[in-house]
Design a protein around this motif. Sequence first.
Motif, PDB file in Angstrom:
ATOM      1  N   GLY A 251      11.394  34.291 -43.076  1.00 52.39           N
ATOM      2  CA  GLY A 251      10.971  34.830 -44.281  1.00 52.39           C
ATOM      3  C   GLY A 251      11.594  36.341 -44.574  1.00 52.39           C
ATOM      4  O   GLY A 251      11.505  36.689 -45.296  1.00 52.39           O
ATOM      5  N   ASP A 252      12.432  36.657 -43.459  1.00 51.77           N
ATOM      6  CA  ASP A 252      12.920  37.881 -43.635  1.00 51.77           C
ATOM      7  C   ASP A 252      14.583  37.800 -43.709  1.00 51.77           C
ATOM      8  O   ASP A 252      15.306  37.106 -42.912  1.00 51.77           O
ATOM      9  CB  ASP A 252      12.901  38.466 -42.264  1.00 51.77           C
ATOM     10  N   ALA A 253      15.160  37.850 -44.926  1.00 50.89           N
ATOM     11  CA  ALA A 253      16.492  37.904 -45.221  1.00 50.89           C
ATOM     12  C   ALA A 253      17.321  38.873 -44.996  1.00 50.89           C
ATOM     13  O   ALA A 253      18.522  38.641 -44.765  1.00 50.89           O
ATOM     14  CB  ALA A 253      16.523  37.475 -46.725  1.00 50.89           C
ATOM     15  N   ARG A 254      16.661  39.911 -44.437  1.00 55.11           N
ATOM     16  CA  ARG A 254      17.449  40.974 -44.126  1.00 55.11           C
ATOM     17  C   ARG A 254      17.756  41.166 -42.539  1.00 55.11           C
ATOM     18  O   ARG A 254      18.958  41.225 -42.204  1.00 55.11           O
ATOM     19  CB  ARG A 254      16.871  42.563 -44.686  1.00 55.11           C
ATOM     20  N   GLY A 255      16.913  41.098 -41.798  1.00 47.81           N
ATOM     21  CA  GLY A 255      17.040  41.039 -40.398  1.00 47.81           C
ATOM     22  C   GLY A 255      17.324  42.299 -39.671  1.00 47.81           C
ATOM     23  O   GLY A 255      17.812  42.740 -38.643  1.00 47.81           O
ATOM     24  N   GLY A 256      16.921  43.575 -40.256  1.00 48.03           N
ATOM     25  CA  GLY A 256      16.949  44.888 -39.827  1.00 48.03           C
ATOM     26  C   GLY A 256      16.277  45.102 -38.640  1.00 48.03           C
ATOM     27  O   GLY A 256      17.013  45.917 -37.738  1.00 48.03           O
ATOM     28  N   ALA A 257      15.079  44.513 -38.368  1.00 47.06           N
ATOM     29  CA  ALA A 257      14.320  44.971 -37.362  1.00 47.06           C
ATOM     30  C   ALA A 257      14.908  44.274 -36.087  1.00 47.06           C
ATOM     31  O   ALA A 257      15.150  44.811 -35.002  1.00 47.06           O
ATOM     32  CB  ALA A 257      13.101  44.297 -37.199  1.00 47.06           C
ATOM     33  N   ALA A 258      15.564  42.840 -36.187  1.00 48.63           N
ATOM     34  CA  ALA A 258      16.174  42.632 -35.143  1.00 48.63           C
ATOM     35  C   ALA A 258      17.543  43.111 -34.431  1.00 48.63           C
ATOM     36  O   ALA A 258      17.646  43.309 -33.329  1.00 48.63           O
ATOM     37  CB  ALA A 258      16.708  41.050 -35.368  1.00 48.63           C
ATOM     38  N   LEU A 259      18.073  43.781 -35.570  1.00 50.80           N
ATOM     39  CA  LEU A 259      19.341  44.559 -35.100  1.00 50.80           C
ATOM     40  C   LEU A 259      19.104  46.011 -34.755  1.00 50.80           C
ATOM     41  O   LEU A 259      20.138  46.588 -33.964  1.00 50.80           O
ATOM     42  CB  LEU A 259      20.264  44.539 -36.585  1.00 50.80           C
ATOM     43  N   SER A 260      17.797  46.488 -34.867  1.00 52.12           N
ATOM     44  CA  SER A 260      17.645  47.848 -34.444  1.00 52.12           C
ATOM     45  C   SER A 260      16.697  48.237 -33.373  1.00 52.12           C
ATOM     46  O   SER A 260      16.910  48.827 -32.380  1.00 52.12           O
ATOM     47  CB  SER A 260      16.767  48.575 -35.397  1.00 52.12           C
ATOM     48  N   ILE A 261      15.836  46.960 -33.050  1.00 50.97           N
ATOM     49  CA  ILE A 261      14.803  47.238 -31.893  1.00 50.97           C
ATOM     50  C   ILE A 261      15.280  47.405 -30.470  1.00 50.97           C
ATOM     51  O   ILE A 261      15.080  48.535 -29.822  1.00 50.97           O
ATOM     52  CB  ILE A 261      13.952  45.971 -31.927  1.00 50.97           C
ATOM     53  N   ARG A 262      16.290  46.828 -30.227  1.00 49.08           N
ATOM     54  CA  ARG A 262      16.742  46.913 -28.719  1.00 49.08           C
ATOM     55  C   ARG A 262      17.714  48.111 -28.559  1.00 49.08           C
ATOM     56  O   ARG A 262      17.434  48.857 -27.613  1.00 49.08           O
ATOM     57  CB  ARG A 262      17.977  45.864 -28.473  1.00 49.08           C
ATOM     58  N   ALA A 263      18.266  48.638 -29.774  1.00 46.04           N
ATOM     59  CA  ALA A 263      18.992  49.976 -29.504  1.00 46.04           C
ATOM     60  C   ALA A 263      18.050  51.086 -29.656  1.00 46.04           C
ATOM     61  O   ALA A 263      18.408  52.135 -29.121  1.00 46.04           O
ATOM     62  CB  ALA A 263      20.148  49.877 -30.785  1.00 46.04           C
ATOM     63  N   VAL A 264      17.033  51.095 -30.323  1.00 47.00           N
ATOM     64  CA  VAL A 264      16.125  52.299 -30.608  1.00 47.00           C
ATOM     65  C   VAL A 264      15.317  52.244 -29.257  1.00 47.00           C
ATOM     66  O   VAL A 264      14.977  53.434 -29.079  1.00 47.00           O
ATOM     67  CB  VAL A 264      15.512  52.021 -32.079  1.00 47.00           C
ATOM     68  N   THR A 265      14.645  51.233 -29.100  1.00 49.62           N
ATOM     69  CA  THR A 265      13.839  51.187 -27.911  1.00 49.62           C
ATOM     70  C   THR A 265      14.188  50.832 -26.240  1.00 49.62           C
ATOM     71  O   THR A 265      13.432  51.184 -25.706  1.00 49.62           O
ATOM     72  CB  THR A 265      12.654  50.281 -28.400  1.00 49.62           C
ATOM     73  N   GLY A 266      15.263  50.265 -26.484  1.00 49.22           N
ATOM     74  CA  GLY A 266      15.654  49.657 -25.255  1.00 49.22           C
ATOM     75  C   GLY A 266      14.988  48.397 -24.606  1.00 49.22           C
ATOM     76  O   GLY A 266      15.301  47.886 -23.717  1.00 49.22           O
ATOM     77  N   CYS A 267      14.056  48.134 -25.496  1.00 45.16           N
ATOM     78  CA  CYS A 267      13.472  46.698 -25.379  1.00 45.16           C
ATOM     79  C   CYS A 267      13.927  45.646 -25.670  1.00 45.16           C
ATOM     80  O   CYS A 267      14.161  45.467 -26.948  1.00 45.16           O
ATOM     81  CB  CYS A 267      12.014  46.645 -25.836  1.00 45.16           C
ATOM     82  N   PRO A 268      14.344  44.588 -24.769  1.00 39.84           N
ATOM     83  CA  PRO A 268      14.886  43.247 -25.266  1.00 39.84           C
ATOM     84  C   PRO A 268      14.090  42.491 -26.208  1.00 39.84           C
ATOM     85  O   PRO A 268      12.856  42.531 -26.104  1.00 39.84           O
ATOM     86  CB  PRO A 268      15.229  42.551 -24.186  1.00 39.84           C
ATOM     87  N   ILE A 269      14.578  41.798 -27.271  1.00 45.77           N
ATOM     88  CA  ILE A 269      13.810  40.809 -28.027  1.00 45.77           C
ATOM     89  C   ILE A 269      13.921  39.505 -27.306  1.00 45.77           C
ATOM     90  O   ILE A 269      14.906  38.925 -26.854  1.00 45.77           O
ATOM     91  CB  ILE A 269      14.396  40.627 -29.279  1.00 45.77           C
ATOM     92  N   LYS A 270      12.782  38.974 -26.829  1.00 37.80           N
ATOM     93  CA  LYS A 270      12.760  37.745 -25.957  1.00 37.80           C
ATOM     94  C   LYS A 270      12.747  36.544 -26.612  1.00 37.80           C
ATOM     95  O   LYS A 270      13.179  35.495 -26.251  1.00 37.80           O
ATOM     96  CB  LYS A 270      11.622  37.891 -24.916  1.00 37.80           C
ATOM     97  N   PHE A 271      11.869  36.520 -27.818  1.00 37.92           N
ATOM     98  CA  PHE A 271      11.620  35.301 -28.516  1.00 37.92           C
ATOM     99  C   PHE A 271      11.729  35.768 -30.175  1.00 37.92           C
ATOM    100  O   PHE A 271      11.209  36.808 -30.490  1.00 37.92           O
ATOM    101  CB  PHE A 271      10.322  34.756 -28.309  1.00 37.92           C
ATOM    102  N   LEU A 272      11.849  34.417 -30.957  1.00 37.99           N
ATOM    103  CA  LEU A 272      11.699  34.840 -32.130  1.00 37.99           C
ATOM    104  C   LEU A 272      10.717  33.454 -32.777  1.00 37.99           C
ATOM    105  O   LEU A 272      10.983  32.271 -32.300  1.00 37.99           O
ATOM    106  CB  LEU A 272      12.906  34.519 -32.967  1.00 37.99           C
TER     107      LEU A 272
END
Length: 442
Positions: A251-272
């Motif tokens: 439901g997210d047409a923008r995707g800003g969170a996915a593109l920012s989380i790793r760079a800002v926190t250093g935590c990897p996204i593991k699942f969607l």
Amino acid sequence: MFENLSDRLESTFKKLRGRGKLTPSDVEKGLREVRLALLEADVNFRVVKDFINRVKERALGAEVLESLTPAQQLIKIVHEELVHTLGDSAVPLNLSGPKPIPILLVGLQGSGKTTTAAKLAKFLKKKNLKPFLVPADVYRPAAIDQLKTLAKQVGVACFDSQPDQKPVDIVKQAMAEAKAKGYDVVIIDTAGRLHIDDEMMAEVEEIKQAVEPRDVLLVADAMTGQDAVNIAKNFHEKVGLTGVVLTKVEGDARGGAALSIRAVTGCPIKFLGVGEKLDALEVFHPDRMASRILGMGDVLSLIEKAQEAFDLKKAQELQKKLKKDAFTLEDLRDQIRQMKRLGSLESIIKLIPGIGSKLKDMPFDEKELVRMEAILNSMTPQERRNPKILNASRKRRIAKGSGTTVQDVNRLLKSYEEMRKLFKHMRKKGGLQALARNLFGM
């Protein structure tokens, strides 16, 4: 996900492809548009600045300006830097060490923790592991019952938590039971709050110290954009995360969170989390996601979905039937059932390189497969094996039994004949063997 960003980037690169050689001014102008596209996609402004600087440094060198295909080289650089921003490579769950392996799910209320716990259990079950679900949210009404119900749907065990127990006591008892009964992975669903507070953090920290989880995963709602990034940052600073699960990405047409989380926190996204169904959980692959953003499709994910949804034995039987021109309506019904397991037609089309972006506005009638299956179910086995016997009265009976019209039945039969012609043509060209090799390694 990323539809708006993909459209903007595609438009920008289309303009650059129209030019022969690229000047530094062309590159600067193109990167300005990329920057605006990323900001409009709600990507963190510091992440955007860093990304553009890295691309510009490479793009204004000989690598692009002196290339025979400068626009393609620029796209290649953008793709590589997107992969880097998203996290370089997929980071799996840490399933090493003695069992049972505890995994802690944390996050705010409404982010989808409980459903994600069940999805994760199903994912691990497919990997031939024995997961054990633990409801440790004693505050939200019916949270414990919800996870117990989902555990039954998935077909996994669930600890019998009680609302009057302390969360830390629940997880200690659950770990002891998991060890005694030989479970491989313990998935702990913790309580959420409407916002981050000291009481919630203290409880999570207490549970963490009690079970020493191998993974602490934040479940965050992708549709909240930069709020999800800030939540991840706060949790990481106070609890220490090992990864993030982004939910509701469909439901997210923008995707800003996915593109920012790793760079800002250093935590990897593991699942969607890509849907409401319990199998709608995907491993996050930065390289594949970058390809989707740039409209290049995602063939590897498509093949993995096909291998998971399609039965290898049935696929081999179907290949033999196609070689002998013996494809029946029984086989068509089997294929429709397996297609439905792949997911929505729209989500599958987006993974196909070259045509996903072109067909994005085309309406997909998901009910058509349901209608076709209903018609086929209303036929007798003899009719499905030999459609030539379908006369007018039989068609009327089938239409009435499936809640459709005779025209719908005729349309299905026409589609079936067209499929047979297509398979016949592919057989002559050797396309069937190539398709089978790619999908099933046959």
